[in-house]
Design a protein around this motif. Structure first.
Motif, mmCIF file in Angstrom:
data_model
loop_
_atom_site.group_PDB
_atom_site.id
_atom_site.type_symbol
_atom_site.label_atom_id
_atom_site.label_comp_id
_atom_site.label_asym_id
_atom_site.label_seq_id
_atom_site.Cartn_x
_atom_site.Cartn_y
_atom_site.Cartn_z
ATOM 1 N N GLU A 188 0.841 -1.214 0.000
ATOM 2 C CA GLU A 188 0.000 0.000 0.000
ATOM 3 C C GLU A 188 0.872 1.258 0.000
ATOM 4 O O GLU A 188 0.581 2.239 -0.676
ATOM 5 C CB GLU A 188 -0.939 0.012 1.220
ATOM 6 N N VAL A 189 1.938 1.193 0.773
ATOM 7 C CA VAL A 189 2.865 2.334 0.868
ATOM 8 C C VAL A 189 3.559 2.530 -0.482
ATOM 9 O O VAL A 189 3.649 3.647 -0.992
ATOM 10 C CB VAL A 189 3.907 2.098 1.984
ATOM 11 N N ALA A 190 4.006 1.416 -1.078
ATOM 12 C CA ALA A 190 4.691 1.479 -2.371
ATOM 13 C C ALA A 190 3.746 2.016 -3.453
ATOM 14 O O ALA A 190 4.144 2.832 -4.285
ATOM 15 C CB ALA A 190 5.200 0.092 -2.759
ATOM 16 N N HIS A 191 2.486 1.566 -3.419
ATOM 17 C CA HIS A 191 1.511 2.005 -4.422
ATOM 18 C C HIS A 191 1.303 3.516 -4.321
ATOM 19 O O HIS A 191 1.244 4.221 -5.316
ATOM 20 C CB HIS A 191 0.176 1.270 -4.225
ATOM 21 N N ARG A 192 1.242 4.003 -3.096
ATOM 22 C CA ARG A 192 1.047 5.439 -2.894
ATOM 23 C C ARG A 192 2.281 6.234 -3.317
ATOM 24 O O ARG A 192 2.173 7.350 -3.834
ATOM 25 C CB ARG A 192 0.709 5.709 -1.427
ATOM 26 N N MET A 193 3.464 5.655 -3.111
ATOM 27 C CA MET A 193 4.706 6.330 -3.502
ATOM 28 C C MET A 193 4.761 6.541 -5.020
ATOM 29 O O MET A 193 5.217 7.573 -5.503
ATOM 30 C CB MET A 193 5.927 5.500 -3.056
ATOM 31 N N VAL A 194 4.300 5.540 -5.775
ATOM 32 C CA VAL A 194 4.413 5.592 -7.236
ATOM 33 C C VAL A 194 3.176 6.200 -7.895
ATOM 34 O O VAL A 194 3.276 7.029 -8.787
ATOM 35 C CB VAL A 194 4.672 4.171 -7.809
ATOM 36 N N PHE A 195 2.001 5.767 -7.441
ATOM 37 C CA PHE A 195 0.759 6.219 -8.090
ATOM 38 C C PHE A 195 0.009 7.175 -7.166
ATOM 39 O O PHE A 195 -1.154 6.945 -6.845
ATOM 40 C CB PHE A 195 -0.134 5.025 -8.419
ATOM 41 N N LYS A 196 0.706 8.212 -6.721
ATOM 42 C CA LYS A 196 0.088 9.104 -5.733
ATOM 43 C C LYS A 196 -1.180 9.740 -6.287
ATOM 44 O O LYS A 196 -2.143 9.961 -5.576
ATOM 45 C CB LYS A 196 1.083 10.200 -5.331
ATOM 46 N N TYR A 197 -1.149 10.032 -7.580
ATOM 47 C CA TYR A 197 -2.333 10.595 -8.216
ATOM 48 C C TYR A 197 -2.719 9.680 -9.363
ATOM 49 O O TYR A 197 -1.846 9.175 -10.067
ATOM 50 C CB TYR A 197 -2.043 12.003 -8.745
ATOM 51 N N PRO A 198 -4.005 9.472 -9.575
ATOM 52 C CA PRO A 198 -4.428 8.589 -10.668
ATOM 53 C C PRO A 198 -3.963 9.130 -12.020
ATOM 54 O O PRO A 198 -3.689 10.310 -12.172
ATOM 55 C CB PRO A 198 -5.951 8.617 -10.572
ATOM 56 N N TYR A 229 7.016 -1.282 -9.038
ATOM 57 C CA TYR A 229 5.808 -0.616 -9.547
ATOM 58 C C TYR A 229 6.179 0.457 -10.577
ATOM 59 O O TYR A 229 5.511 0.613 -11.585
ATOM 60 C CB TYR A 229 5.041 0.034 -8.393
ATOM 61 N N LYS A 230 7.257 1.179 -10.277
ATOM 62 C CA LYS A 230 7.696 2.252 -11.182
ATOM 63 C C LYS A 230 8.108 1.655 -12.523
ATOM 64 O O LYS A 230 7.768 2.185 -13.589
ATOM 65 C CB LYS A 230 8.871 3.027 -10.556
ATOM 66 N N ALA A 231 8.837 0.536 -12.469
ATOM 67 C CA ALA A 231 9.264 -0.132 -13.707
ATOM 68 C C ALA A 231 8.048 -0.567 -14.524
ATOM 69 O O ALA A 231 7.994 -0.367 -15.737
ATOM 70 C CB ALA A 231 10.144 -1.325 -13.374
#
Length: 507
Positions: A36-46, A85-87
């Motif tokens: 969840e933390v990683a998802h927020r780090m990368v996809f902070k905004y849709p 996630y970024k990759a």
């Protein structure tokens, strides 16, 4: 002696299978402290495509639990998954299934390397035969099967502990490398500060044996400590926006203030009477037998194990996963036991394999699977034209399910919250407890206006009877029932029910 490549290939194949045969949830931390933390780090905004759906009610695409707002956790571990996630995002392959499985597969690969490292260590210290039996015990362990592919900090701590152990200077070891093992231990402590516990007796024992004590401290301990703490500080500075030493906050909260009791407490002897026996499972008699047989130089591992159990016993909040990092130590003793069973070797090995198979498959495929299965129902709302009107409310004990990492679209979602009180307010009750004390009253008060009503409610079947009048009156119909567990307890039911509100525009 290096392990043969064929052994690594076999282990990689087995742990990959292991990964796909674990489809259940264990503890919320598996998602809430990593994915969840990683998802927020990368996809902070849709993404812009998602914004076209006019979903402007998402104030932040992602949710951080209270540990993150209280600076108790560090970003070093989630950063590993954030880079994956970024990759995926850069490759335009960030679909929800890949976001779920890629981190787990990465964990499985690391687990396989750790298994082979354990084999190499014993082969180097003893011989290939003993190494084979230790390796067999490690692969048979139902708890390792259940945990080693999960994105838990405990899993990473266990993997790093095995790697560190392979460079630890046990008597007779020529692979001992102070700098390497200390760096791996330091990394484990950065990821989960409690990793310091099992390593205290090991590092102390090394220090006593070491002739050049000043060199060890000046050339190894201090540089390694400075580099790892420095790196951790910089990573957290970037994401918190301020200088924070999270490891200190974590120890202060869990050890000095013992606020972990908020999540339940157990009797002092729990790790000895339940924790270790359950985690070892059918390995238990072999472990006891192996402790008697193993050579003297391995006693330091037994000492580290007992020390860890004793330290954890002083803390009132206890969990099986906390002692997972010392399970590989136990496997070394189990391997010794098998190695020296004369006539019963084959029978014992068959017993271990078959008796671990049942709990491994049951806990991996059946027990507590509903909270993950229900996510695929929520994912379907993402592909709907009415996505912007959808509002999912998870009426379950808080953090029962993962969140945006398993949905990956800016749906409006909410769950019952339960942060502990950090202000010392004696009469504090969290939202989840307030809800469960009077579910019907809470719902009527919260949703006094029909325009506020969620489009979908997700709840355990134990709650249905109590709020049936609210569901009927507000026009909710059950659209799906998902199996969760054969052993429902308290607020957790055997099945999960999904309700959808009937409106002019059904979706």
């Amino acid at each position: 002696a290096a392990a043969p490549a064929s052994l690594l290939a076999l282990t990689l194949a087995l742990r990959t299978l292991n990964c796909f045969l674990v489809q259940t949830s264990f503890v919320p931390d598996e998602y809430w402290q990593s994915l969840e933390v990683a998802h927020r780090m990368v996809f902070k905004y849709p993404s812009p495509a998602a914004w076209s759906l006019s979903v402007l009610n998402i104030h932040n695409y992602g949710y951080l639990t209270w540990e993150w707002t209280s600076n108790l956790r560090g970003y070093s571990y989630p950063l590993i998954f954030a880079s994956m996630y970024k990759a995926l995002q850069l490759l335009a392959k960030d679909n929800v299934q890949l976001l779920i499985w890629v981190p787990r597969l990465a964990q499985a690969v690391l687990a396989a390397f750790a298994d082979v490292k354990l084999y190499s260590l014993v082969q180097h210290l003893e011989n290939s035969e003993t190494a084979k039996f230790v390796f067999f015990c490690q692969l048979c362990s139902w708890f390792t099967w259940y945990s080693c592919t999960r994105t838990l900090t405990n899993t990473m701590e266990t993997i790093l502990t095995i790697f560190a152990l392979s460079y630890y200077p046990i008597k007779g070891s020529k692979m001992g490398n102070s700098c390497k093992y200390l760096a791996l231990v330091a990394l484990a402590i950065v990821i989960r500060p409690t990793a310091v516990i099992p390593w205290m007796p090991l590092v102390f024992s090394h220090f006593l044996q070491e002739q050049r004590k000043a060199d060890l401290i000046l050339h190894n301990c201090i540089p390694v400590g400075l580099v790892t703490v420095g790196t951790s500080l910089i990573i957290d500075r970037v994401f918190f926006g301020e200088w924070v030493l999270v490891q200190l906050n974590f120890l202060k909260f869990n050890v000095l203030q013992n606020l972990g009791t908020f999540y339940g407490s157990h009797p002092w002897h729990w790790y000895f009477t339940q924790g270790l026996p359950v985690v070892l499972g059918p390995h238990l008699p072999f472990f006891i037998h192996g402790c008697v047989l193993a050579p003297r130089r391995f006693r330091i591992l037994l000492l580290a194990l007992i020390w860890t159990l004793l330290v954890y016993s002083t803390l009132s909040h206890k969990e099986f996963r906390f002692i997972y990092p010392v399970l590989p130590f136990c496997m070394i003793f189990c391997g010794y036991s098998l190695r020296y069973l004369k006539a019963w070797k084959k029978t014992a090995a068959s017993f271990l394999l078959l008796s671990n198979l049942v709990p491994a498959l049951y806990t991996g495929l059946v027990h507590q699977r509903g909270t993950l299965d229900v996510m695929s129902h929520i994912q379907q709302l993402c592909h709907h034209s009415q996505q912007s009107q959808a509002f999912v409310f998870i009426l379950m004990p808080c953090h029962s399910t993962p969140f945006y990492s398993h949905v990956h679209c800016p749906l409006k979602m909410r769950f019952l919250q339960c942060p502990p009180d950090l202000t010392g307010n004696a009469s504090y009750v969290d939202e989840a407890d307030v809800f469960y004390s009077n579910p019907l009253g809470w719902l009527n008060k919260e949703f006094y206006n029909d325009t506020l009503l969620p489009s979908h409610l997700i709840l355990f079947n134990v709650l249905e009877q109590e709020i049936s009048s609210f569901l009927a009156l507000r026009g909710y119909e059950k659209t799906a029932t998902v199996f969760h567990t054969h052993v429902p307890q308290g607020r957790v039911g055997s099945h999960i029910s999904i309700y959808r509100r009937k409106t002019e525009m059904n979706y």
